[in-house]
Design an enzyme around this catalytic site. Structure first.
Site, PDB file in Angstrom:
ATOM      1  N   GLU A  55       0.828  -1.202   0.000  1.00 48.42           N
ATOM      2  CA  GLU A  55       0.000   0.000   0.000  1.00 48.42           C
ATOM      3  C   GLU A  55       0.868   1.260   0.000  1.00 48.42           C
ATOM      4  O   GLU A  55       0.628   2.213  -0.745  1.00 48.42           O
ATOM      5  CB  GLU A  55      -0.911   0.029   1.237  1.00 48.42           C
ATOM      6  CG  GLU A  55      -1.910  -1.116   1.309  1.00 48.42           C
ATOM      7  CD  GLU A  55      -1.386  -2.329   2.058  1.00 48.42           C
ATOM      8  OE1 GLU A  55      -0.182  -2.644   1.933  1.00 48.42           O
ATOM      9  OE2 GLU A  55      -2.185  -2.974   2.755  1.00 48.42           O
ATOM     10  N   CYS A  93       0.110   1.683   7.357  1.00 50.58           N
ATOM     11  CA  CYS A  93      -0.477   2.021   6.052  1.00 50.58           C
ATOM     12  C   CYS A  93      -1.793   2.787   6.222  1.00 50.58           C
ATOM     13  O   CYS A  93      -2.086   3.697   5.453  1.00 50.58           O
ATOM     14  CB  CYS A  93      -0.689   0.760   5.222  1.00 50.58           C
ATOM     15  SG  CYS A  93       0.866   0.044   4.633  1.00 50.58           S
TER      16      CYS A  93
HETATM   17  N1  THU Z   1       2.283  -6.446   4.128  1.00 51.64           N
HETATM   18  C1  THU Z   1       1.824  -5.588   3.168  1.00 51.64           C
HETATM   19  O1  THU Z   1       2.479  -5.365   2.149  1.00 51.64           O
HETATM   20  N2  THU Z   1       0.624  -4.978   3.361  1.00 51.64           N
HETATM   21  C2  THU Z   1      -0.199  -5.233   4.413  1.00 51.64           C
HETATM   22  O2  THU Z   1      -1.265  -4.660   4.479  1.00 51.64           O
HETATM   23  C3  THU Z   1       0.186  -6.180   5.447  1.00 51.64           C
HETATM   24  C4  THU Z   1       1.569  -6.710   5.362  1.00 51.64           C
HETATM   25  C5  THU Z   1       3.538  -7.157   3.887  1.00 51.64           C
HETATM   26  C6  THU Z   1       4.699  -6.757   4.745  1.00 51.64           C
HETATM   27  C7  THU Z   1       5.547  -8.014   4.707  1.00 51.64           C
HETATM   28  O3  THU Z   1       6.354  -7.991   3.548  1.00 51.64           O
HETATM   29  C8  THU Z   1       4.543  -9.153   4.570  1.00 51.64           C
HETATM   30  O4  THU Z   1       3.344  -8.542   4.118  1.00 51.64           O
HETATM   31  C9  THU Z   1       4.295  -9.899   5.838  1.00 51.64           C
HETATM   32  O5  THU Z   1       3.998  -9.055   6.885  1.00 51.64           O
END
Ligand code: THU
Length: 130
Positions: A55, A93
């Site tokens: 995000e 986020c």
């Molecule tokens: N992550 C995201 O990219 N967006 C989210 O809303 C939740 C978590 C990613 C961060 C990390 O690379 C992986 O998901 C596990 O936490």
């Protein structure tokens, strides 16, 4: 733009995720008021803390291109890129969304069958703003 198209862009972005440590791939597609779309994927790091969520990757791309007006974002994620349920944006986020979006900003959470809808106001009520 149809919600289904925004969801498709998020799914395509998920395929580019760099997630060698968690194996959890995330994709996001941010719709601007002028109709343009910025996508993002998560980008992990061996030192862990520099990890960037999908995000915020999308917001950074859009804001750095001069965009400020956003209407919706589609988010999808899952272990090894398999969507088994909704992937809700983390607290950091949500706070970044609150910086640029009103409470009626639409967040489309992709499910195996379709999507669920939330507003930013639902996900982050009474957010901190200066
Ligand atoms: N992550 C995201 O990219 N967006 C989210 O809303 C939740 C978590 C990613 C961060 C990390 O690379 C992986 O998901 C596990 O936490």
């Amino acid at each position: 733009m149809e919600h289904i198209d925004l969801i498709d862009e998020a799914k395509q972005a998920m395929a580019t995720a760099y997630a060698p440590y968690s194996g959890f791939q995330v994709g996001a597609a941010l719709l601007c008021a002028d109709g343009t779309v910025y996508t993002g994927c998560n980008m992990e790091n061996a030192a862990y803390s520099p990890t960037l969520c999908a995000e915020r990757t999308a917001f950074a791309k859009a804001v750095s291109e001069g965009r400020r007006d956003f209407t919706a974002m589609a988010v999808c994620g899952g272990k090894n890129g398999v969507i088994s349920g909704i992937c809700t944006p983390c607290g950091v986020c949500r706070q970044v969304m609150a910086e640029f979006c009103r409470e009626d900003f639409q967040i489309l959470l992709v499910t195996p069958e379709g999507y669920e809808k939330r507003t930013l106001g639902q996900l982050l009520p009474e957010s901190f703003l200066l």
